[in-house]
Design an enzyme around this catalytic site. Structure first.
Site, mmCIF file in Angstrom:
data_model
loop_
_atom_site.group_PDB
_atom_site.id
_atom_site.type_symbol
_atom_site.label_atom_id
_atom_site.label_comp_id
_atom_site.label_asym_id
_atom_site.label_seq_id
_atom_site.Cartn_x
_atom_site.Cartn_y
_atom_site.Cartn_z
ATOM 1 N N GLU A 136 0.791 -1.232 -0.169
ATOM 2 C CA GLU A 136 0.072 0.101 -0.104
ATOM 3 C C GLU A 136 0.979 1.341 -0.179
ATOM 4 O O GLU A 136 1.881 1.324 0.802
ATOM 5 C CB GLU A 136 -0.840 -0.034 1.121
ATOM 6 C CG GLU A 136 -1.915 -1.233 1.026
ATOM 7 C CD GLU A 136 -2.886 -1.184 2.248
ATOM 8 O OE1 GLU A 136 -3.922 -1.587 1.924
ATOM 9 O OE2 GLU A 136 -2.626 -0.475 3.347
ATOM 10 N N CYS B 228 3.434 8.420 0.952
ATOM 11 C CA CYS B 228 4.032 7.682 2.261
ATOM 12 C C CYS B 228 4.222 6.214 1.418
ATOM 13 O O CYS B 228 3.267 5.780 0.954
ATOM 14 C CB CYS B 228 2.937 7.399 3.337
ATOM 15 S SG CYS B 228 3.515 6.396 4.424
ATOM 16 N N CYS C 145 6.128 -6.637 7.579
ATOM 17 C CA CYS C 145 7.069 -6.302 8.238
ATOM 18 C C CYS C 145 7.463 -7.455 9.514
ATOM 19 O O CYS C 145 6.551 -8.191 9.866
ATOM 20 C CB CYS C 145 6.676 -5.052 9.158
ATOM 21 S SG CYS C 145 7.878 -4.148 9.972
ATOM 22 N N CYS D 97 5.872 -4.135 16.363
ATOM 23 C CA CYS D 97 5.183 -2.926 17.347
ATOM 24 C C CYS D 97 3.814 -3.172 17.506
ATOM 25 O O CYS D 97 3.195 -3.508 16.692
ATOM 26 C CB CYS D 97 5.505 -1.637 16.591
ATOM 27 S SG CYS D 97 7.075 -1.361 15.892
ATOM 28 N N CYS E 104 0.846 -1.420 16.318
ATOM 29 C CA CYS E 104 0.898 -1.113 14.346
ATOM 30 C C CYS E 104 0.165 -2.304 13.849
ATOM 31 O O CYS E 104 0.209 -3.378 13.908
ATOM 32 C CB CYS E 104 2.410 -0.956 14.004
ATOM 33 S SG CYS E 104 2.436 -0.999 12.352
ATOM 34 N N SER F 106 11.631 7.080 8.263
ATOM 35 C CA SER F 106 11.350 6.833 9.580
ATOM 36 C C SER F 106 11.912 5.336 10.021
ATOM 37 O O SER F 106 11.369 4.465 9.266
ATOM 38 C CB SER F 106 9.779 7.054 9.655
ATOM 39 O OG SER F 106 9.240 6.742 11.007
ATOM 40 N N LEU G 59 9.424 6.764 18.253
ATOM 41 C CA LEU G 59 9.886 6.477 19.775
ATOM 42 C C LEU G 59 9.003 5.924 20.680
ATOM 43 O O LEU G 59 9.221 4.881 21.084
ATOM 44 C CB LEU G 59 10.407 7.829 20.227
ATOM 45 C CG LEU G 59 11.071 7.699 21.599
ATOM 46 C CD1 LEU G 59 12.482 7.258 21.474
ATOM 47 C CD2 LEU G 59 11.403 9.211 22.021
ATOM 48 N N CYS H 73 -1.503 6.505 9.893
ATOM 49 C CA CYS H 73 -0.416 5.984 10.394
ATOM 50 C C CYS H 73 -0.345 4.682 11.211
ATOM 51 O O CYS H 73 -1.400 4.441 12.067
ATOM 52 C CB CYS H 73 0.373 6.807 11.606
ATOM 53 S SG CYS H 73 1.773 7.660 10.914
HETATM 54 S S1 SF4 Z 1 5.691 0.617 13.139
HETATM 55 FE FE1 SF4 Z 1 6.776 0.138 11.426
HETATM 56 S S2 SF4 Z 1 8.355 -1.134 12.044
HETATM 57 FE FE2 SF4 Z 1 6.812 -1.383 13.654
HETATM 58 S S3 SF4 Z 1 5.694 -3.155 13.181
HETATM 59 FE FE3 SF4 Z 1 4.708 -1.171 11.947
HETATM 60 S S4 SF4 Z 1 5.623 -1.040 9.977
HETATM 61 FE FE4 SF4 Z 1 6.928 -2.500 11.164
#
Ligand code: SF4
Length: 420
Positions: free
Chosen positions: A122, A135, A142, A146, A149, A239, A262, A381
């Site tokens: 995407e 973006c 990934c 995180c 996310c 980033s 962070l 985000c």
């Molecule tokens: S914030 Fe970025 S590094 Fe962390 S899981 Fe999501 S896509 Fe991956």
């Protein structure tokens, strides 16, 4: 509020079909890649540089999507190129347009082999009055997890190649009419300041860009080539969640604006929010930031801090954040958490975010509260996740209803948006 959700599933666009197996696309290649492609169709070494410059110009200054358009290239060479290659971009599987003009494209890369259906990623376009930010994704899925996310719930499929990273910019410019002599589609929201519709690139899409360093670095060089796509490196932001060993090389090699995910002020909490922290704890990460090439008050590092209700949003944490970043030219982006189905987190209350922002601001740091964009199309985000893992319709409707309620509040923050 009026109609807030526009889901457009676009028909296949001319020139955007995946390349047939065995006939590779030249779109997204750097000069070395173009030189190889030309040599393979018999262009003599003595002509190579001139021909590379021609192809490069047509691809990246004019946005050519067919060899026929290349009028200063001989018919004979155009025919040879046509026989061996295409200029195809990744296929657009779906395009969604948010009420605020944010666009999200689901793109499918050409199959890498007979059993590959083509990786899906995407890319998101976020227009403002004076800039248009793209973006861009660096990986399919990934490896990092995180916990706040959505993308992190999708396993890594593979790294994107440099050409696939560049191609995301080409697709965006194609769809927005952002090439010489073209115009934006009717009703599209784009900057109206006379500049380019895609003026900024942020490597903040799917994936950890520093885990795909070589391809990302090569792609950023193509994007910033002054005789081509010509993006200023000051308008490219990378980033990272904190891949410490690669931050130094990035500064020396490409030196884009740097942003750090962070999100916490102590290792215990960051270990749970950004598990990579167990490998590269906060102190090491901030040391790498202090040593980032070209760091100054005019080139500050952006620290991203997602606001999670009751998790990291206390005033004590705001004060700890200020203390932690002392001496680093920094800007702190406070990001209201974008909910997604199945998440354990909630967004902090607006009053809490404002109080947190005040502490940071009073300590001398810019602390914009980032206006969430494209929430209604899951393009904000931490929400990127390709449709190969579709959410259930009911979950999506619930999320959209939530987004509609919040849009009124977000409008209040529209003028406090970050300056990416
Ligand atoms: S914030 Fe970025 S590094 Fe962390 S899981 Fe999501 S896509 Fe991956």
């Amino acid at each position: 509020m009026t109609a807030l959700i526009l889901d457009l599933i676009s028909p296949p666009q001319p020139g955007l079909a995946p390349a047939p197996a065995g006939k590779p696309s030249l779109a997204g290649l750097d000069r070395a890649g173009l030189a190889e492609a030309l040599a393979a169709v018999g262009v003599p070494a003595g002509e190579a540089k001139m021909r590379v410059n021609q192809l490069h110009h047509w691809l990246y200054v004019r946005g050519a999507a067919s060899f026929d358009a290349m009028t200063n290239v001989s018919k004979h060479l155009r025919a040879r190129l046509e026989e061996a290659y295409t200029l195809d971009r990744p296929e657009i599987v779906a395009e969604q347009v948010s009420a605020d003009g944010t666009r999200k494209w689901l793109m499918r890369m050409p199959p890498a082999g007979p059993h590959d259906r083509g990786a899906e990623i995407e890319t998101v376009y976020i227009p403002d009055e004076s800039r248009g930010t793209l973006c861009v994704s660096s990986q399919v899925g990934c490896t990092l997890t995180c916990s706040f996310c959505h993308t992190g719930t999708q396993k890594l499929v593979r790294n994107l190649t440099a050409a696939e990273i560049v191609a995301q910019l080409l697709v965006a410019r194609d769809r927005l009419g952002d090439w010489p002599g073209q115009e934006a589609p009717d009703g599209a929201i784009v900057p109206r300041d006379g500049g380019r519709f895609v003026s900024n690139v942020v490597m903040m899409g799917m994936g950890e860009p520093l885990y795909n360093y070589d391809n990302v670095a090569a792609a950023l060089k193509v994007m910033s080539d002054q005789d081509g796509l010509c993006l200023s490196r000051r308008r490219i932001t990378l980033s990272t969640s904190g891949v410490v060993p690669m931050i130094g090389p990035l500064g020396e090699d490409i030196n884009p604006a740097l942003a750090i995910s962070l999100h916490a002020t102590n290792d215990a909490l960051r270990d749970t929010l950004v598990p990579l922290n167990r490998k590269y704890p906060i102190a090491q990460l901030l040391d790498a930031c202090r040593n980032y090439a070209g760091l100054s008050n005019a080139r500050r590092i952006t620290f991203e801090y997602v606001m999670l209700k009751g998790v990291n949003d206390s005033l004590a944490e705001a004060k700890a954040l200020v203390k932690l970043l002392k001496g680093i030219p920094a800007k702190i982006n406070l990001i209201p958490f974008n909910p997604w189905p199945g998440t354990q987190y909630e967004c902090s209350e607006w009053e809490t975010i404002e109080a947190f922002s005040d502490v940071v601001f009073n300590a001398g740091y810019a602390s914009p509260i980032r206006t969430p964009r494209g929430r209604d199309i899951l393009a904000a985000c931490g929400q990127l996740k390709s449709e190969s893992q579709k959410m259930r319709a009911r979950e999506r409707l619930a999320l959209e209803a939530e987004a509609m309620k919040k849009l009124a509040v977000e409008a209040f923050y529209a003028h406090g948006a970050d300056e990416a």
